[in-house]
Design an enzyme around this catalytic site. Structure first.
Site, PDB file in Angstrom:
ATOM      1  N   ARG A  58       0.861  -1.195   0.000  1.00  0.00           N
ATOM      2  CA  ARG A  58       0.000   0.000   0.000  1.00  0.00           C
ATOM      3  C   ARG A  58       0.889   1.233   0.000  1.00  0.00           C
ATOM      4  O   ARG A  58       1.705   1.410   0.896  1.00  0.00           O
ATOM      5  CB  ARG A  58      -0.929   0.038   1.222  1.00  0.00           C
ATOM      6  CG  ARG A  58      -2.118   1.003   1.014  1.00  0.00           C
ATOM      7  CD  ARG A  58      -2.943   1.176   2.293  1.00  0.00           C
ATOM      8  NE  ARG A  58      -2.189   1.905   3.277  1.00  0.00           N
ATOM      9  CZ  ARG A  58      -2.177   1.617   4.584  1.00  0.00           C
ATOM     10  NH1 ARG A  58      -2.888   0.631   5.073  1.00  0.00           N
ATOM     11  NH2 ARG A  58      -1.452   2.339   5.416  1.00  0.00           N
ATOM     12  N   GLU A 101       4.452   7.267   2.710  1.00  0.00           N
ATOM     13  CA  GLU A 101       5.296   6.082   2.923  1.00  0.00           C
ATOM     14  C   GLU A 101       4.802   4.959   2.023  1.00  0.00           C
ATOM     15  O   GLU A 101       3.703   5.020   1.472  1.00  0.00           O
ATOM     16  CB  GLU A 101       5.251   5.619   4.380  1.00  0.00           C
ATOM     17  CG  GLU A 101       3.881   5.146   4.807  1.00  0.00           C
ATOM     18  CD  GLU A 101       3.905   4.091   5.912  1.00  0.00           C
ATOM     19  OE1 GLU A 101       4.945   3.459   6.149  1.00  0.00           O
ATOM     20  OE2 GLU A 101       2.848   3.873   6.529  1.00  0.00           O
ATOM     21  N   ASN A 133       4.153   0.843   2.217  1.00  0.00           N
ATOM     22  CA  ASN A 133       4.050  -0.285   3.146  1.00  0.00           C
ATOM     23  C   ASN A 133       4.238  -1.606   2.422  1.00  0.00           C
ATOM     24  O   ASN A 133       3.564  -1.876   1.426  1.00  0.00           O
ATOM     25  CB  ASN A 133       2.676  -0.274   3.820  1.00  0.00           C
ATOM     26  CG  ASN A 133       2.514   0.926   4.730  1.00  0.00           C
ATOM     27  OD1 ASN A 133       3.171   1.012   5.779  1.00  0.00           O
ATOM     28  ND2 ASN A 133       1.683   1.858   4.325  1.00  0.00           N
ATOM     29  N   SER A 146      -2.860  -2.723   6.035  1.00  0.00           N
ATOM     30  CA  SER A 146      -4.189  -3.064   6.553  1.00  0.00           C
ATOM     31  C   SER A 146      -5.297  -2.211   5.939  1.00  0.00           C
ATOM     32  O   SER A 146      -5.047  -1.317   5.141  1.00  0.00           O
ATOM     33  CB  SER A 146      -4.192  -2.949   8.074  1.00  0.00           C
ATOM     34  OG  SER A 146      -3.801  -1.664   8.435  1.00  0.00           O
ATOM     35  N   LYS A 199      11.759   3.032   6.098  1.00  0.00           N
ATOM     36  CA  LYS A 199      11.728   4.464   5.750  1.00  0.00           C
ATOM     37  C   LYS A 199      13.091   4.905   5.186  1.00  0.00           C
ATOM     38  O   LYS A 199      13.168   5.844   4.402  1.00  0.00           O
ATOM     39  CB  LYS A 199      11.365   5.303   6.968  1.00  0.00           C
ATOM     40  CG  LYS A 199       9.857   5.544   7.131  1.00  0.00           C
ATOM     41  CD  LYS A 199       9.152   4.537   7.925  1.00  0.00           C
ATOM     42  CE  LYS A 199       7.659   4.802   8.005  1.00  0.00           C
ATOM     43  NZ  LYS A 199       6.939   3.656   8.556  1.00  0.00           N
ATOM     44  N   LYS A 221      11.326  10.040  11.608  1.00  0.00           N
ATOM     45  CA  LYS A 221      10.794   8.672  11.661  1.00  0.00           C
ATOM     46  C   LYS A 221      11.898   7.640  11.912  1.00  0.00           C
ATOM     47  O   LYS A 221      12.925   7.667  11.241  1.00  0.00           O
ATOM     48  CB  LYS A 221      10.113   8.313  10.333  1.00  0.00           C
ATOM     49  CG  LYS A 221       9.024   9.269   9.898  1.00  0.00           C
ATOM     50  CD  LYS A 221       8.326   8.766   8.634  1.00  0.00           C
ATOM     51  CE  LYS A 221       7.315   9.777   8.135  1.00  0.00           C
ATOM     52  NZ  LYS A 221       6.569   9.270   6.961  1.00  0.00           N
ATOM     53  N   GLY A 263       3.196   0.683  11.744  1.00  0.00           N
ATOM     54  CA  GLY A 263       2.027   0.464  12.595  1.00  0.00           C
ATOM     55  C   GLY A 263       1.545   1.689  13.342  1.00  0.00           C
ATOM     56  O   GLY A 263       0.579   1.616  14.091  1.00  0.00           O
ATOM     57  N   ARG A 303      -8.057   7.489   4.529  1.00  0.00           N
ATOM     58  CA  ARG A 303      -8.060   7.612   5.984  1.00  0.00           C
ATOM     59  C   ARG A 303      -8.045   9.082   6.342  1.00  0.00           C
ATOM     60  O   ARG A 303      -7.291   9.863   5.756  1.00  0.00           O
ATOM     61  CB  ARG A 303      -6.799   6.977   6.571  1.00  0.00           C
ATOM     62  CG  ARG A 303      -7.029   5.625   7.177  1.00  0.00           C
ATOM     63  CD  ARG A 303      -5.749   5.079   7.722  1.00  0.00           C
ATOM     64  NE  ARG A 303      -4.610   5.390   6.870  1.00  0.00           N
ATOM     65  CZ  ARG A 303      -3.356   5.111   7.179  1.00  0.00           C
ATOM     66  NH1 ARG A 303      -3.071   4.523   8.299  1.00  0.00           N
ATOM     67  NH2 ARG A 303      -2.385   5.418   6.351  1.00  0.00           N
TER      68      ARG A 303
HETATM   69  P1  ADP Z   1       3.646   4.233   9.857  1.00  0.00           P
HETATM   70  O1  ADP Z   1       4.459   3.279   9.044  1.00  0.00           O
HETATM   71  O2  ADP Z   1       3.823   4.039  11.326  1.00  0.00           O
HETATM   72  O3  ADP Z   1       2.221   4.293   9.420  1.00  0.00           O
HETATM   73  P2  ADP Z   1       3.909   6.844   8.561  1.00  0.00           P
HETATM   74  O4  ADP Z   1       5.141   7.267   7.864  1.00  0.00           O
HETATM   75  O5  ADP Z   1       2.760   6.483   7.715  1.00  0.00           O
HETATM   76  O6  ADP Z   1       4.303   5.672   9.585  1.00  0.00           O
HETATM   77  O7  ADP Z   1       3.483   8.008   9.551  1.00  0.00           O
HETATM   78  C1  ADP Z   1       2.320   7.913  10.344  1.00  0.00           C
HETATM   79  C2  ADP Z   1       1.401   9.091  10.094  1.00  0.00           C
HETATM   80  O8  ADP Z   1       2.091  10.312  10.303  1.00  0.00           O
HETATM   81  C3  ADP Z   1       0.848   9.174   8.685  1.00  0.00           C
HETATM   82  O9  ADP Z   1      -0.305   8.388   8.516  1.00  0.00           O
HETATM   83  C4  ADP Z   1       0.557  10.672   8.558  1.00  0.00           C
HETATM   84  O10 ADP Z   1      -0.687  10.991   9.157  1.00  0.00           O
HETATM   85  C5  ADP Z   1       1.666  11.304   9.378  1.00  0.00           C
HETATM   86  N1  ADP Z   1       2.790  11.654   8.500  1.00  0.00           N
HETATM   87  C6  ADP Z   1       3.879  10.898   8.235  1.00  0.00           C
HETATM   88  N2  ADP Z   1       4.709  11.522   7.371  1.00  0.00           N
HETATM   89  C7  ADP Z   1       4.131  12.699   7.059  1.00  0.00           C
HETATM   90  C8  ADP Z   1       4.493  13.802   6.221  1.00  0.00           C
HETATM   91  N3  ADP Z   1       5.637  13.816   5.534  1.00  0.00           N
HETATM   92  N4  ADP Z   1       3.638  14.850   6.152  1.00  0.00           N
HETATM   93  C9  ADP Z   1       2.494  14.867   6.854  1.00  0.00           C
HETATM   94  N5  ADP Z   1       2.101  13.860   7.671  1.00  0.00           N
HETATM   95  C10 ADP Z   1       2.902  12.786   7.785  1.00  0.00           C
HETATM   96 MG    MG Z   2       3.758   2.053   7.459  1.00  0.00          MG
HETATM   97 MG    MG Z   3       1.493   4.891   7.586  1.00  0.00          MG
END
Ligand code: ADP
Ligand code: MG
Ligand code: MG
Length: 519
Positions: free
Chosen positions: A133, A151, A153, A158, A339, A409, A414, A495
């Site tokens: 995803r 990101e 996945n 999920s 990441k 990050k 998760g 989401r």
């Molecule tokens: P995970 O793998 O834990 O889901 P993410 O990289 O998706 O990690 O980060 C979790 C959440 O943080 C994302 O769903 C988003 O809401 C927010 N986020 C992450 N990176 C960004 C970004 N560059 N800009 C804005 N929001 C972000």
């Molecule tokens: Mg993720």
């Molecule tokens: Mg995420």
């Protein structure tokens, strides 16, 4: 910044009777159609029989989403599938990135060790399945709206099950309820795209199951979902199972749910000397007379340290990885989702490769459209190591003003693991400098404002929201030859979270399920 929300959409529902009718309709539809989760421990404690379910959090209306951005995200998914299949096959590349983060990250180091142990004796399964995803937010640059990747996945992606149901919920409401509101919304005014996320992901599992071939030891083949103990998001996973059974026009495919923590208890490996070798044999605990050969092991667990509380759990992952089962994902594919990988792809390496990023390693010059399309979805991501780019990022991350534009990050999945804005300098202060390279620094994407109402635990939350689009993809490839046997898009996830919340995870309690109204 211009808003995507029109004055009349979504309606604010100031009238309590109107509001109550819509809320009641949603409460009933969500339970009737399995847009639901198991209750949290506080409630489940009073549910000794385990019969309770509750509505998943959802928006009352599908959020407006730019059509061009939605189409761009869907169009690029096959290129992303192929890119990540290639990264998974590039052991040298992954090895170098693992070395950069493993010093400050035992979890990544342990995953890598599992791979090395299996590599030593030789893999017996070359096929690899990805149920991916790719997540995006809309970035506004003047009048120009474009998708930027949050990101990618590669493990336990999920909500494909619940997302398809959310699209159906909003489509249902657009036919039955929205036209009846005082500010009636005609059904024809809503462009609600179809969403095959459950079928699409199930089709990926089925493709791997059939590609596994005939069983070698006289037992029937099966698919095992490796899940977490006390999983609340069980219906999301069940919808994939139901879609799998609904679509298999030949014989039904046996599917079992097995807690990852019990993998060693209920599975064994056939000896290397058996035909083919190291088949993963599963004995379902409910019937001692049954034995299955696991064709596909689909991980909805094992993506974070909490699932490996003991050395035995690492042995379980090793048993899976060295088996003949097609792992979704393999350790290498899981590591491709670091990441750090995303950062290296997005960082121009001015010195070594004439301003080109590591993306060039995977997308050759003769495929310029793919390179340009992928590159356009990247936003600025920096290492926090001692390279020139890393030193500049360290300056930004520790500056009390500059840090407000970034998220930091670790190599985790998760939700709930990141550090935002002014929390970054503080966090860095707690980590020894030699381990800063285990993190990446990413520019925050700030999508145009949208207003909507979230229904969570029976309560309404109205206000500004931030939407994150996820596009699912399925890819089946041969690690040895690189041959791609399947490469398909598989629907979407929208989401949505309140605009005061940094994280967006639905399961983690920050976000909610939504669907797209294309505008
Ligand atoms: P995970 O793998 O834990 O889901 P993410 O990289 O998706 O990690 O980060 C979790 C959440 O943080 C994302 O769903 C988003 O809401 C927010 N986020 C992450 N990176 C960004 C970004 N560059 N800009 C804005 N929001 C972000
Ligand atoms: Mg993720
Ligand atoms: Mg995420």
């Amino acid at each position: 910044m211009s808003s995507l929300t029109e004055a009349s959409y979504p309606p604010t529902l100031d009238d309590a009777l109107e509001r109550d009718r819509l809320v009641q309709t949603i409460k009933d539809w969500t339970i009737a159609n399995g847009l639901a989760v198991r209750p949290p421990p506080a409630v489940a404690g009073n549910d000794a029989e385990g019969t309770l379910a509750m509505s998943a959090p959802v928006t009352l209306f599908p959020s407006p989403f730019p059509k061009t951005c939605f189409e761009d995200a869907q169009d690029i998914q096959p290129r992303y599938n192929e890119l990540y299949a290639r990264i998974s096959r590039d052991e040298e590349f992954l090895s170098s990135l693992v070395q950069e983060v493993a010093g400050g990250d035992d979890f990544i180091a342990n995953l890598w060790n599992v791979h090395l142990r299996v590599k030593d004796e030789g893999y017996v399964q070359n096929l690899s399945l990805g149920l991916f995803r790719s997540d995006y937010m809309v970035h506004q640059d003047g009048d120009n709206l474009q998708i930027k990747q949050v990101e990618f996945n590669t493990i336990a992606s999920s909500f494909g099950g619940l997302s398809a149901q959310t699209t159906l919920l909003h489509q249902y409401l657009s036919k039955t309820e929205y036209p009846l509101l005082k500010d009636g919304i005609p059904t024809s005014s809503l462009d609600l795209p179809a969403n095959n996320s459950a079928e699409g992901l199930a089709a990926g599992l089925a493709a791997a199951f059939h590609a596994y071939g005939e069983p070698a030891l006289g037992h029937p083949t099966c698919i095992v979902f490796l899940v977490q103990d006390d999983e609340r998001n069980v219906f999301d996973q069940r919808h994939l199972e139901y879609a799998l059974q609904a679509s298999s026009d030949s014989a039904p495919i046996p599917v079992f749910r097995l807690p990852f923590s019990q993998l060693l208890t209920h599975t064994t490996l056939a000896p290397s000397s058996s035909p083919g070798g190291r088949q993963l044999l599963y004995r379902p605990p409910h019937n001692p007379f049954l034995t299955f050969e696991v064709a596909v092991a689909y991980l909805r667990a094992g993506y974070g340290p909490a699932d490996y509380p003991s050395p035995a759990t690492w042995e379980a992952r090793y048993q899976l990885e060295r088996s003949a089962a097609i792992a979704c994902p393999s350790v290498l594919t899981q590591l491709a989702g670091m990441k750090k990988v995303q950062q290296v792809l997005a960082t121009p390496d001015a010195v070594a490769s004439g301003g080109q990023s590591a993306l060039r390693r995977f997308v050759p010059d003769d495929n310029e459209p793919a390179y340009a399309a992928l590159w356009k979805t990247f936003t600025n991501i920096y290492p926090l190591d001692a390279t020139a780019a890393g030193l500049e990022a360290r300056r930004l991350a520790t500056d009390p003003e500059a840090c407000k534009r970034y998220v930091m990050k670790p190599q985790r999945e998760g939700g709930g693991n990141n550090f935002y804005r002014t929390a970054i300098p503080q966090r860095l202060g707690e980590i020894p400098k030699e381990h800063w390279g285990s993190y990446i620094l990413m520019e925050l994407i700030t999508p145009p404002p949208v207003v909507n109402t979230i229904l969570r635990n029976g309560k309404l939350e109205h206000g500004g929201v931030i939407c994150e689009l996820g596009i699912y993809g399925t890819c089946l490839w041969d690690q040895a030859t690189g041959e791609v046997l399947r490469n398909e898009g598989a629907g979407y996830l929208l989401r949505t979270k309140g605009d005061k919340s940094e994280e967006g995870g639905v399961a983690a309690g920050y976000g909610c399920m939504d669907s797209c109204r294309l505008v």
